[in-house]
Write an enzyme that holds these catalytic residues in place. Structure first.
Site, PDB file in Angstrom:
ATOM      1  N   TYR A  34       9.043   9.918 -10.262  1.00 45.00           N
ATOM      2  CA  TYR A  34       9.156   8.464 -10.220  1.00 45.00           C
ATOM      3  C   TYR A  34       8.542   7.849 -11.482  1.00 45.00           C
ATOM      4  O   TYR A  34       9.139   6.980 -12.116  1.00 45.00           O
ATOM      5  CB  TYR A  34       8.471   7.927  -8.955  1.00 45.00           C
ATOM      6  N   GLU A  71       8.725  -2.904  -1.966  1.00 49.39           N
ATOM      7  CA  GLU A  71       7.366  -3.330  -2.321  1.00 49.39           C
ATOM      8  C   GLU A  71       6.716  -4.051  -1.146  1.00 49.39           C
ATOM      9  O   GLU A  71       5.519  -3.886  -0.885  1.00 49.39           O
ATOM     10  CB  GLU A  71       7.361  -4.209  -3.572  1.00 49.39           C
ATOM     11  N   TRP A 108       2.232   3.975  -1.937  1.00 53.69           N
ATOM     12  CA  TRP A 108       3.605   3.948  -2.457  1.00 53.69           C
ATOM     13  C   TRP A 108       4.307   5.279  -2.159  1.00 53.69           C
ATOM     14  O   TRP A 108       5.512   5.312  -1.930  1.00 53.69           O
ATOM     15  CB  TRP A 108       3.617   3.649  -3.951  1.00 53.69           C
TER      16      TRP A 108
END
Length: 194
Positions: free
Chosen positions: A26, A48, A56
């Site tokens: 990522y 988000e 995350w």
């Protein structure tokens, strides 16, 4: 605070990107690279918001489940979701089953479905700061969690009835979508995609 550190390949990366292979991929291929398009930005905005209060990594590992559950984050499709879809989402173990976040996603899609093509993209990108006005972060401690721009973006989204996006979430969106480049100065991914 920590500066860029070497990965297994010997190249320097932001330390947060080194803890798992998922984060490394990522970090190297997505985070901080410009994202455009209303549906693509809607996806990032939703993810988000779902990440709020969580790691995350939790969202990243469930991203395909989210995409499947939310019709690929196509605004028009999600705006047509029914109460039955809402109940399906609340029972879907492939996503985060948080009622408030699911409700916000559905409500946001309904609002955005009434916007013109490219309007979400233009709005979000209008808050991108001039890169020359920002110091290049040398260590993690140099990276803010909130900025004047993210506060203004969150305020404008709220004014337009977009839910579950505060200044911190807005800044995470700005980082993830390349409105700012918060890769550390010595990180190999700094400036990527620009």
């Amino acid at each position: 605070m920590s500066g860029a550190e070497p990965a297994a390949d010997g190249r320097l990366r932001c330390p947060w990107g080194l803890s798992t292979d998922d984060y490394l991929a990522y970090h190297d291929t997505e985070w901080g690279r410009p994202v455009h398009g209303d549906d693509a930005l809607f996806e990032r905005l939703c993810l988000e918001a779902f990440q709020s209060g969580l790691s995350w990594l939790t969202i990243l590992r469930r991203r395909e489940g989210f995409r499947s559950a939310f019709a690929g984050f196509k605004i028009a499709a999600v705006a047509r979701f029914t109460d039955a879809d809402r109940e399906r989402l609340l029972a879907d173990a492939g996503i985060i089953r948080n009622r408030a976040k699911i409700d916000a996603t559905l409500a946001n899609a309904e609002v955005l479905a009434g916007w013109g093509v490219g309007e979400l993209d233009a709005l979000i990108w209008s808050y991108a700061p001039d890169p020359a006005s920002r110091p290049v972060p040398r260590a993690l401690g140099d990276v803010p969690a909130v900025t004047a721009e993210s506060t203004a973006l969150a305020k404008e989204l709220k004014k337009r009835s977009i839910r579950f996006v505060g200044p911190t979430t807005a800044y995470a969106l700005m980082q993830a979508c390349g409105l700012v480049d918060d890769h550390l100065a010595d990180c190999v991914a700094r400036g990527g995609g620009r």
